[in-house]
Design a protein around this motif. Structure first.
Motif, PDB file in Angstrom:
ATOM      1  N   LEU A   5     -16.547  46.477  -4.019  1.00  0.00           N
ATOM      2  CA  LEU A   5     -16.296  46.318  -2.590  1.00  0.00           C
ATOM      3  C   LEU A   5     -16.711  47.627  -1.936  1.00  0.00           C
ATOM      4  N   ASN A   6     -17.919  47.586  -1.345  1.00  0.00           N
ATOM      5  CA  ASN A   6     -18.481  48.833  -0.829  1.00  0.00           C
ATOM      6  C   ASN A   6     -18.194  48.988   0.666  1.00  0.00           C
ATOM      7  N   GLN A   7     -18.388  50.192   1.170  1.00  0.00           N
ATOM      8  CA  GLN A   7     -18.182  50.525   2.582  1.00  0.00           C
ATOM      9  C   GLN A   7     -16.758  50.221   3.046  1.00  0.00           C
ATOM     10  N   CYS A   8     -15.826  50.538   2.156  1.00  0.00           N
ATOM     11  CA  CYS A   8     -14.421  50.305   2.479  1.00  0.00           C
ATOM     12  C   CYS A   8     -13.973  51.145   3.666  1.00  0.00           C
ATOM     13  N   ASP A   9     -14.576  52.347   3.793  1.00  0.00           N
ATOM     14  CA  ASP A   9     -14.183  53.213   4.906  1.00  0.00           C
ATOM     15  C   ASP A   9     -14.565  52.585   6.247  1.00  0.00           C
ATOM     16  N   ALA A  10     -15.780  52.003   6.294  1.00  0.00           N
ATOM     17  CA  ALA A  10     -16.235  51.367   7.538  1.00  0.00           C
ATOM     18  C   ALA A  10     -15.358  50.175   7.887  1.00  0.00           C
ATOM     19  N   ALA A  11     -14.969  49.418   6.858  1.00  0.00           N
ATOM     20  CA  ALA A  11     -14.109  48.264   7.097  1.00  0.00           C
ATOM     21  C   ALA A  11     -12.781  48.705   7.702  1.00  0.00           C
ATOM     22  N   LYS A  12     -12.269  49.810   7.164  1.00  0.00           N
ATOM     23  CA  LYS A  12     -10.987  50.320   7.658  1.00  0.00           C
ATOM     24  C   LYS A  12     -11.123  50.752   9.120  1.00  0.00           C
ATOM     25  N   ARG A  13     -12.235  51.422   9.403  1.00  0.00           N
ATOM     26  CA  ARG A  13     -12.470  51.864  10.783  1.00  0.00           C
ATOM     27  C   ARG A  13     -12.603  50.676  11.731  1.00  0.00           C
ATOM     28  N   ASN A  14     -13.172  49.585  11.229  1.00  0.00           N
ATOM     29  CA  ASN A  14     -13.306  48.396  12.072  1.00  0.00           C
ATOM     30  C   ASN A  14     -12.001  47.627  12.219  1.00  0.00           C
ATOM     31  N   GLY A  15     -10.926  48.150  11.634  1.00  0.00           N
ATOM     32  CA  GLY A  15      -9.635  47.497  11.740  1.00  0.00           C
ATOM     33  C   GLY A  15      -9.462  46.342  10.767  1.00  0.00           C
ATOM     34  N   LEU A  16     -10.227  46.371   9.649  1.00  0.00           N
ATOM     35  CA  LEU A  16     -10.096  45.300   8.666  1.00  0.00           C
ATOM     36  C   LEU A  16      -9.230  45.801   7.507  1.00  0.00           C
ATOM     37  N   ARG A  17      -8.200  44.995   7.152  1.00  0.00           N
ATOM     38  CA  ARG A  17      -7.413  45.352   5.971  1.00  0.00           C
ATOM     39  C   ARG A  17      -7.689  44.323   4.900  1.00  0.00           C
ATOM     40  N   ILE A  18      -8.210  44.778   3.772  1.00  0.00           N
ATOM     41  CA  ILE A  18      -8.587  43.836   2.723  1.00  0.00           C
ATOM     42  C   ILE A  18      -7.662  43.990   1.528  1.00  0.00           C
ATOM     43  N   SER A  25      -9.136  39.757  -6.054  1.00  0.00           N
ATOM     44  CA  SER A  25      -9.486  39.860  -7.462  1.00  0.00           C
ATOM     45  C   SER A  25      -8.785  38.773  -8.274  1.00  0.00           C
ATOM     46  N   LYS A  26      -7.518  38.509  -7.908  1.00  0.00           N
ATOM     47  CA  LYS A  26      -6.757  37.479  -8.613  1.00  0.00           C
ATOM     48  C   LYS A  26      -7.377  36.107  -8.376  1.00  0.00           C
ATOM     49  N   ARG A  27      -7.750  35.863  -7.110  1.00  0.00           N
ATOM     50  CA  ARG A  27      -8.309  34.542  -6.790  1.00  0.00           C
ATOM     51  C   ARG A  27      -9.699  34.325  -7.396  1.00  0.00           C
ATOM     52  N   LEU A  28     -10.504  35.409  -7.423  1.00  0.00           N
ATOM     53  CA  LEU A  28     -11.861  35.270  -7.964  1.00  0.00           C
ATOM     54  C   LEU A  28     -11.885  35.394  -9.486  1.00  0.00           C
ATOM     55  N   GLY A  29     -10.790  35.946 -10.044  1.00  0.00           N
ATOM     56  CA  GLY A  29     -10.729  36.071 -11.496  1.00  0.00           C
ATOM     57  C   GLY A  29     -11.609  37.166 -12.068  1.00  0.00           C
ATOM     58  N   ILE A  30     -12.115  38.062 -11.229  1.00  0.00           N
ATOM     59  CA  ILE A  30     -12.924  39.159 -11.754  1.00  0.00           C
ATOM     60  C   ILE A  30     -12.391  40.481 -11.201  1.00  0.00           C
ATOM     61  N   PRO A  31     -12.622  41.590 -11.948  1.00  0.00           N
ATOM     62  CA  PRO A  31     -12.163  42.891 -11.441  1.00  0.00           C
ATOM     63  C   PRO A  31     -12.909  43.310 -10.178  1.00  0.00           C
ATOM     64  N   ILE A  32     -12.219  43.995  -9.280  1.00  0.00           N
ATOM     65  CA  ILE A  32     -12.851  44.482  -8.062  1.00  0.00           C
ATOM     66  C   ILE A  32     -12.648  45.989  -7.966  1.00  0.00           C
ATOM     67  N   ILE A  33     -13.720  46.719  -7.720  1.00  0.00           N
ATOM     68  CA  ILE A  33     -13.641  48.177  -7.549  1.00  0.00           C
ATOM     69  C   ILE A  33     -13.978  48.503  -6.103  1.00  0.00           C
ATOM     70  N   GLU A  34     -13.125  49.320  -5.458  1.00  0.00           N
ATOM     71  CA  GLU A  34     -13.415  49.717  -4.082  1.00  0.00           C
ATOM     72  C   GLU A  34     -14.212  51.015  -4.086  1.00  0.00           C
ATOM     73  N   THR A  35     -15.308  51.051  -3.352  1.00  0.00           N
ATOM     74  CA  THR A  35     -16.140  52.255  -3.331  1.00  0.00           C
ATOM     75  C   THR A  35     -16.631  52.596  -1.924  1.00  0.00           C
ATOM     76  N   VAL A  36     -17.061  53.838  -1.785  1.00  0.00           N
ATOM     77  CA  VAL A  36     -17.866  54.255  -0.646  1.00  0.00           C
ATOM     78  C   VAL A  36     -19.081  54.930  -1.283  1.00  0.00           C
ATOM     79  N   ALA A  37     -20.137  54.144  -1.494  1.00  0.00           N
ATOM     80  CA  ALA A  37     -21.249  54.611  -2.337  1.00  0.00           C
ATOM     81  C   ALA A  37     -21.929  55.845  -1.773  1.00  0.00           C
ATOM     82  N   THR A  38     -22.033  55.920  -0.436  1.00  0.00           N
ATOM     83  CA  THR A  38     -22.746  57.055   0.151  1.00  0.00           C
ATOM     84  C   THR A  38     -22.050  58.371  -0.166  1.00  0.00           C
ATOM     85  N   ARG A  39     -20.723  58.326  -0.294  1.00  0.00           N
ATOM     86  CA  ARG A  39     -19.999  59.569  -0.598  1.00  0.00           C
ATOM     87  C   ARG A  39     -19.672  59.691  -2.079  1.00  0.00           C
ATOM     88  N   GLY A  40     -20.024  58.641  -2.827  1.00  0.00           N
ATOM     89  CA  GLY A  40     -19.732  58.677  -4.254  1.00  0.00           C
ATOM     90  C   GLY A  40     -18.287  58.373  -4.583  1.00  0.00           C
TER      91      GLY A  40
END
Lengths: 78, 722
Positions: B114-127, B133-148
């Motif tokens: 799940l990339n660009q989490c910072d932008a989502a937060k700034r846009n007022g989105l809470r994910i 992850s539970k519903r999709l049955g796969i692991p989810i990693i939160e990242t901000v790729a540009t900052r590593g």
């Protein structure tokens, strides 16, 4: 009022009724979210009148008038 | 493993972060879609990562998208990845998950970033990533790729996911789709397609252009089967064209219920910026300023760097020359062939690097899509689109970076047309020819204002012909399906230098390695055509004639004395005379004589013909060639008074126009138009072959040459009758 997306004024909001079946672009439009029941808002026209830019489900998408013409809409009056 | 995701999700940034410079770029078998793969170094061993082209769905409209399905389906001899890492833009979760939902059919273990989490937060989105992850049955990693950010978690999650694979739950298709799939599977098996998976059957069902559908030989039978299935779907009230997306979105609505929360009204940061940048007046002005800066930097700022490479080439040649004492052929091969050729490759690098610096900057900030939106109308009528602007504009500096920049066009038809039109734009290498001829023949006669207009017209003539040609090509010849020009306006982002430099490095390296070798080969071939055969007897004969001529005006002793000094005027003139005689009887010179009749209808004599022919590898060579032919040596420039005087005084020495000047106005205009339209650039041919294929490069070369010849003939024939 029934119309197509290309005829919508800037600032107007409408509900998508149908994406014309005759066109095989329908699938591609649907992928981006142009599916019946969703709301679109025309945000602006390009300086030369074409393409137009619309807001759809929180994203901003630009499309040509010829493509907007296959999207049938019902304008919502506020 | 493979990285899969929509465009603009930061997928490539993530790829670069994971692999560093341990990357390899190749083409997919048979097509020129880039295959980027790299190595991820982990403690437990290395993992191969494939960066798939960004796409919105598995629907194969462009070649890029077809590649995705080919890889994921393990077709065309490609290896199916063991793990899919979906890169998902957190600011637009629903649309991004469509591709994920489609890929669930493939049954490949998956992991989601799940990339660009910072932008989502700034846009007022809470994910609620845990719930998703539970519903999709796969692991989810939160990242901000540009900052590593989140990268270490991802590096841990990848081997864990390979060890303990988890699959995405498939969508539950309605009865009509299920039934259609089963029928298609059976039908395709009967057609001899072997075992067909449900994922493949779905692609055939919903996507007539899918790679799989294209493989089926019995098209009529296939079409019938698909139509039957479509009729059944239509019977349930769904549009078969959009049913797949509609059903997936319906599923995602319920999947995302409670996962994404918006706090208050969504205030998108880019609305106010767009109001300015896309404004009718201000937006257009800003666009012009931005493009002016890009163009100026290519046209002017690259100059000093190119001069540096040019003089470095000269230094290398001077350094190498004495190393080959007594071996003039080897000396010339190394200095005039190889070193000049390497210099001729490197000279393009500054412009390529500068252009890709700006392209990365414009793309990463999100302005490129806006620029395309602003000018699309100018190009849409002839089959190009708004994204053609930057490649065409940069071709005014040089077609090489222009052709490479056409990669930013995702529509294959528009990309092809843009590439074919790029060499028509008047590049800076044509300028010396215009300056020489306009300065010699137009300015002295018609004044500086007319000269200014002539120069402007020469820059316009290629564009004025190219756009209608693009229209004709698109209307009548290209059998590719036209594509909708639908652009997502990405959010504005702060670009990272790391990404920009990575892209410059990637493109620069690619140019040198791939196109550079071909350009070098061209250079050596042309060198040999101009050098061979070397005739010792001719040199002696020329020297003798020269000495006799010189002795007529002074004493033999004086001549001998002056010729003993290699720096003297007389020695230089003798060297130029020999050079001129050698070029006349070289293979290319003979060829020039032989094909002169072809150029006769354009009013060219054999000297112009040789000049034109020797300019095919690189058009800027014309000045040096004319210098050699007119006994002035190769060291002349377009401003040289000597060269100008020679041109003005040049008369026909045989034929019907004996004694008349060679360079009449129709001939001069004809030569300039010839140079404006002709593909006299081996490097452009090589780069087109690299970006498209050799057939298109050959077509482009011959079509442009024929057009240039025809135009020069028409101008001369009409001009000389007026």
């Amino acid at each position: 009022m029934k119309s197509t997306l290309d005829r919508l004024q800037v600032g107007a909001t409408a509900k998508i009724e149908e994406v014309s079946t005759a066109c095989d672009r329908a699938g591609r439009m649907a992928v981006l979210g142009f599916i019946p029941g969703r709301m679109v808002k025309v945000t602006r026209h390009a300086p030369l009148g074409d393409p137009i830019s619309v807001e759809l489900d929180g994203q901003e998408i630009s499309l040509r008038r010829s493509e907007a013409a296959i999207i049938c809409i019902r304008e919502i009056q506020n | 493993m493979a990285l899969v995701g929509n465009p603009n999700t930061g997928k490539s940034t993530l790829f670069n972060r994971l692999t560093g410079l341990r990357q390899h770029i190749a083409n997919y078998p048979g097509i020129t879609v880039e295959k980027k793969s790299g190595l991820l170094r982990l403690d437990g061993g290395d993992i191969d990562i494939l960066d798939l082209p960004g796409c919105y769905s598995l629907t194969a409209v462009s070649r890029d998208e077809r590649v995705v399905m080919d890889v994921l389906g393990g077709r065309q001899g490609l290896q199916r990845p063991d793990l899919l890492v979906f890169v998902v833009d957190a600011t637009n979760l629903k649309r991004n998950l469509l591709l994920v939902s489609q890929c669930a059919e493939l049954g490949i273990p998956a992991l989601m970033v799940l990339n660009q989490c910072d932008a989502a937060k700034r846009n007022g989105l809470r994910i609620d990533a845990a719930l998703l992850s539970k519903r999709l049955g796969i692991p989810i990693i939160e990242t901000v790729a540009t900052r590593g950010r989140g990268l270490e978690d991802l590096k841990k999650a990848i081997p864990a996911a390979l060890e303990k694979p988890s699959l995405l739950p498939r969508i539950e298709w309605p009865e009509c789709v299920q039934h259609g799939c089963v029928t298609l599977c059976k039908g395709l098996r009967d057609l001899g397609q072997g075992e067909v998976s449900q994922a493949e059957a779905l692609r055939v069902l919903f996507d007539s252009d899918s790679a799989f559908a294209c493989d089926v030989r019995d098209k009529v039978c296939l079409k019938q089967m698909v139509e039957d299935a479509h009729r059944e779907i239509r019977g349930t009230g769904l549009n078969p064209g959009s049913a797949e997306a509609v059903l997936h979105y319906r599923r995602l609505e319920s999947l995302l219920d409670g996962v994404v929360e918006t706090s208050g009204p969504v205030a998108r940061s880019h609305d106010s910026v767009d109001a300015l940048l896309l404004h009718r007046v201000w937006g257009t002005l800003i666009f012009l300023v931005v493009m002016y800066v890009v163009f100026q930097s290519l046209y002017s700022w690259a100059g000093p760097l190119m001069d540096l490479i040019d003089s470095a080439t000269g230094v290398a040649q001077d350094f190498a020359r004495p190393l080959f004492g007594g071996m003039p052929t080897l000396e010339s091969l190394v200095c005039d062939g190889i070193i000049a050729g390497v210099g001729g490759v490197l000279i393009f690098l500054p412009q390529i690097l500068i252009l890709f610096f700006f392209i990365s900057l414009l793309e990463d900030t999100g302005y490129m899509a806006r620029a395309a939106f602003l000018v699309d109308k100018l190009f849409s009528w002839c089959g190009l689109n708004g994204r053609s602007f930057v490649p065409l504009l940069s071709s005014y500096a040089c077609a090489i970076p222009g052709v490479m920049a056409a990669r930013t066009l995702s529509d294959p038809k528009a990309r092809l047309t843009t590439i074919l039109m790029a060499p028509f734009m008047s590049c800076s290498a044509r300028l010396p020819v215009y300056i020489l001829l306009i300065g010699t023949f137009i300015e002295p006669v018609y004044g500086p204002i007319a000269a200014g207009w002539a120069l402007f017209a020469m820059h316009f003539v290629g564009l004025a012909l190219a756009l209608p040609l693009a229209w004709v090509l698109n209307k009548f010849f290209l059998k590719l399906k036209p594509q909708p020009f639908i652009l997502e306006m990405p959010a504005y982002r702060v670009p990272t230098l790391r990404n920009i430099f990575h892209r410059m490095w990637e493109r620069g390296r690619e140019f040198v390695v791939r196109a550079g070798t071909v350009i070098l080969a061209f250079s050596v071939i042309i060198w040999s055509l101009l050098y061979f055969p070397r005739d010792q007897a001719l040199e002696e004969k020329t020297t003798q004639a020269f000495v006799e001529q010189a002795e007529a005006s002074t004493t033999p002793e004086a001549v001998r004395a002056e010729l003993e000094n290699p720096e003297s005027q007389l020695s230089l003139r003798l060297a130029h005379r020999i050079e001129s005689a050698q070029i006349e009887q070289s293979y290319l010179g003979r060829f020039g004589h032989a094909v002169q009749p072809v150029f006769a209808p354009a009013g060219f004599d054999w000297k112009i013909t040789v000049g034109v022919l020797s300019s095919f590898p690189a058009r800027e060579v014309i000045i040096a060639t004319l210098g050699i032919i007119y006994n002035l040596g190769a060291d002349v420039s377009e401003g040289s008074e000597d060269l100008r005087t020679v041109l003005v005084n040049e008369k026909w020495t045989s034929g019907a126009r004996l004694g008349q000047p060679v360079y009449t106005l129709p001939v001069v205009v004809g030569i300039m138009v010839f140079f404006a339209l002709c593909m006299q650039c081996g490097a452009t041919v090589a780069i087109i072959a690299r970006e498209l294929d050799w057939r298109w490069a050959t077509f482009s070369f011959f079509a442009m040459t024929a057009l240039a010849w025809l135009s020069a003939v028409v101008i001369y024939q009409i001009g000389s009758r007026l």
